[in-house]
Write a protein that holds these residues in place. Structure first.
Motif, PDB file in Angstrom:
ATOM      1  N   TYR A  66       0.854  -1.181   0.000  1.00  0.00           N
ATOM      2  CA  TYR A  66       0.000   0.000   0.000  1.00  0.00           C
ATOM      3  C   TYR A  66       0.893   1.235   0.000  1.00  0.00           C
ATOM      4  N   LEU A  67       0.539   2.218  -0.812  1.00  0.00           N
ATOM      5  CA  LEU A  67       1.249   3.487  -0.865  1.00  0.00           C
ATOM      6  C   LEU A  67       0.338   4.571  -0.300  1.00  0.00           C
ATOM      7  N   PHE A  68       0.946   5.560   0.327  1.00  0.00           N
ATOM      8  CA  PHE A  68       0.193   6.620   0.994  1.00  0.00           C
ATOM      9  C   PHE A  68       0.673   7.980   0.526  1.00  0.00           C
ATOM     10  N   GLY A  69      -0.231   8.923   0.487  1.00  0.00           N
ATOM     11  CA  GLY A  69       0.104  10.270   0.053  1.00  0.00           C
ATOM     12  C   GLY A  69       0.837  11.067   1.115  1.00  0.00           C
ATOM     13  N   ARG A  70       0.616  10.707   2.379  1.00  0.00           N
ATOM     14  CA  ARG A  70       1.229  11.423   3.490  1.00  0.00           C
ATOM     15  C   ARG A  70       1.669  10.420   4.553  1.00  0.00           C
ATOM     16  N   GLU A  71       2.681  10.800   5.284  1.00  0.00           N
ATOM     17  CA  GLU A  71       3.184   9.948   6.354  1.00  0.00           C
ATOM     18  C   GLU A  71       2.114   9.708   7.426  1.00  0.00           C
ATOM     19  N   GLN A  72       1.299  10.728   7.696  1.00  0.00           N
ATOM     20  CA  GLN A  72       0.243  10.604   8.703  1.00  0.00           C
ATOM     21  C   GLN A  72      -0.796   9.560   8.280  1.00  0.00           C
ATOM     22  N   SER A  73      -1.077   9.494   6.994  1.00  0.00           N
ATOM     23  CA  SER A  73      -2.025   8.486   6.492  1.00  0.00           C
ATOM     24  C   SER A  73      -1.467   7.088   6.700  1.00  0.00           C
ATOM     25  N   ARG A  74      -0.183   6.914   6.420  1.00  0.00           N
ATOM     26  CA  ARG A  74       0.444   5.607   6.619  1.00  0.00           C
ATOM     27  C   ARG A  74       0.381   5.194   8.084  1.00  0.00           C
ATOM     28  N   ASP A  75       0.673   6.121   8.980  1.00  0.00           N
ATOM     29  CA  ASP A  75       0.675   5.799  10.405  1.00  0.00           C
ATOM     30  C   ASP A  75      -0.725   5.451  10.903  1.00  0.00           C
ATOM     31  N   ALA A  76      -1.729   6.182  10.430  1.00  0.00           N
ATOM     32  CA  ALA A  76      -3.109   5.880  10.820  1.00  0.00           C
ATOM     33  C   ALA A  76      -3.518   4.506  10.293  1.00  0.00           C
ATOM     34  N   PHE A  77      -3.159   4.207   9.045  1.00  0.00           N
ATOM     35  CA  PHE A  77      -3.484   2.918   8.443  1.00  0.00           C
ATOM     36  C   PHE A  77      -2.807   1.787   9.214  1.00  0.00           C
ATOM     37  N   ALA A  78      -1.548   1.974   9.590  1.00  0.00           N
ATOM     38  CA  ALA A  78      -0.795   0.935  10.303  1.00  0.00           C
ATOM     39  C   ALA A  78      -1.432   0.603  11.646  1.00  0.00           C
ATOM     40  N   ALA A  79      -2.073   1.588  12.270  1.00  0.00           N
ATOM     41  CA  ALA A  79      -2.708   1.365  13.562  1.00  0.00           C
ATOM     42  C   ALA A  79      -3.961   0.491  13.460  1.00  0.00           C
ATOM     43  N   ASP A  80      -4.668   0.568  12.324  1.00  0.00           N
ATOM     44  CA  ASP A  80      -5.910  -0.203  12.163  1.00  0.00           C
ATOM     45  C   ASP A  80      -6.182  -0.469  10.676  1.00  0.00           C
ATOM     46  N   PRO A  81      -5.386  -1.357  10.049  1.00  0.00           N
ATOM     47  CA  PRO A  81      -5.550  -1.603   8.607  1.00  0.00           C
ATOM     48  C   PRO A  81      -6.945  -2.089   8.222  1.00  0.00           C
ATOM     49  N   ALA A  82      -7.552  -2.939   9.023  1.00  0.00           N
ATOM     50  CA  ALA A  82      -8.861  -3.506   8.668  1.00  0.00           C
ATOM     51  C   ALA A  82      -9.912  -2.410   8.502  1.00  0.00           C
ATOM     52  N   ARG A  83      -9.892  -1.417   9.377  1.00  0.00           N
ATOM     53  CA  ARG A  83     -10.870  -0.322   9.296  1.00  0.00           C
ATOM     54  C   ARG A  83     -10.724   0.455   7.994  1.00  0.00           C
ATOM     55  N   PHE A  84      -9.486   0.807   7.647  1.00  0.00           N
ATOM     56  CA  PHE A  84      -9.270   1.600   6.435  1.00  0.00           C
ATOM     57  C   PHE A  84      -9.480   0.775   5.170  1.00  0.00           C
ATOM     58  N   LEU A  85      -9.109  -0.499   5.210  1.00  0.00           N
ATOM     59  CA  LEU A  85      -9.305  -1.354   4.035  1.00  0.00           C
ATOM     60  C   LEU A  85     -10.784  -1.572   3.746  1.00  0.00           C
ATOM     61  N   LYS A  86     -11.588  -1.634   4.775  1.00  0.00           N
ATOM     62  CA  LYS A  86     -13.030  -1.816   4.578  1.00  0.00           C
ATOM     63  C   LYS A  86     -13.599  -0.652   3.759  1.00  0.00           C
ATOM     64  N   GLY A  87     -13.263   0.567   4.145  1.00  0.00           N
ATOM     65  CA  GLY A  87     -13.751   1.745   3.419  1.00  0.00           C
ATOM     66  C   GLY A  87     -13.170   1.852   2.022  1.00  0.00           C
ATOM     67  N   ALA A  88     -11.865   1.607   1.892  1.00  0.00           N
ATOM     68  CA  ALA A  88     -11.209   1.713   0.585  1.00  0.00           C
ATOM     69  C   ALA A  88     -11.725   0.654  -0.377  1.00  0.00           C
ATOM     70  N   THR A  89     -11.883  -0.561   0.113  1.00  0.00           N
ATOM     71  CA  THR A  89     -12.370  -1.655  -0.731  1.00  0.00           C
ATOM     72  C   THR A  89     -13.803  -1.395  -1.195  1.00  0.00           C
ATOM     73  N   ALA A  90     -14.613  -0.820  -0.316  1.00  0.00           N
ATOM     74  CA  ALA A  90     -15.998  -0.526  -0.686  1.00  0.00           C
ATOM     75  C   ALA A  90     -16.091   0.575  -1.737  1.00  0.00           C
ATOM     76  N   ARG A  91     -15.233   1.575  -1.656  1.00  0.00           N
ATOM     77  CA  ARG A  91     -15.320   2.719  -2.565  1.00  0.00           C
ATOM     78  C   ARG A  91     -14.490   2.573  -3.833  1.00  0.00           C
TER      79      ARG A  91
END
Length: 173
Positions: free
Chosen positions: A138-163
């Motif tokens: 996974y690539l991220f536009g900002r370091e903060q996005s990567r850190d948030a994703f790393a803390a809870d990948p399942a939550r972010f993947l659910k939204g990204a996969t749906a959209r």
């Protein structure tokens, strides 16, 4: 000469000059080893690609994220074309692995930031802000996005996969 005449006569000469200049640079490029103009014409926005070079993920080796756990620039000698983009690798082994399994080594969501996808926005990922999780890149536009994703990948993947299917349809092929 009046301004009206300059506009009438000057523009065709300008077009001819630009066409001549483009032909000159194209002929020079054809004489250079590794110069492939088809890569520029074959870019797509379904995969994050540099519009000037045609390179996916800015020329970084997608396999190195898995094998070496670092972002490494690929080299011109080891390139492959996949999904309308040119991919670079640091060695022939990485190139062969990618060609055999591009679905594994390509960044998910075409290299778009999954955190932003979950918000309904297509934002190009930066190959320097990355994470391999669940055997996917996974690539991220900002370091903060990567850190948030790393803390809870399942939550972010659910939204990204749906959209992603809907957002992908809005991107040029």
């Amino acid at each position: 000469m009046t301004a009206q005449r300059q506009e009438r006569y000057g523009w065709p000469l300008g077009k001819a000059f630009l066409a001549l200049l483009a032909g000159f640079f194209a002929s020079i490029c054809l004489d250079l080893p590794g110069c492939d103009l088809s890569a520029l014409a074959a870019t797509t926005e379904r995969v994050v690609v540099n519009h000037y070079s045609g390179l996916a993920i800015e020329g970084f080796d997608p396999v190195a994220y898995f094998t070496d756990s670092i972002a490494v620039q690929g080299v011109v000698d080891f390139e492959a074309s996949e999904s309308g983009a040119v991919w670079r690798f640091r060695n022939e082994g990485n190139r062969a692995s990618f060609v055999a399994h591009p679905e594994v080594y390509s960044p998910q969501f075409g290299g778009y930031d999954p955190v932003d996808l979950g918000r309904g926005v297509t934002y190009a990922g930066n190959p320097r802000f990355w994470l391999v999780t669940g055997a996917r890149l996974y690539l991220f536009g900002r370091e903060q996005s990567r850190d948030a994703f790393a803390a809870d990948p399942a939550r972010f993947l659910k939204g990204a996969t749906a959209r992603w299917p809907e957002l992908e349809q809005t991107l040029a092929q």
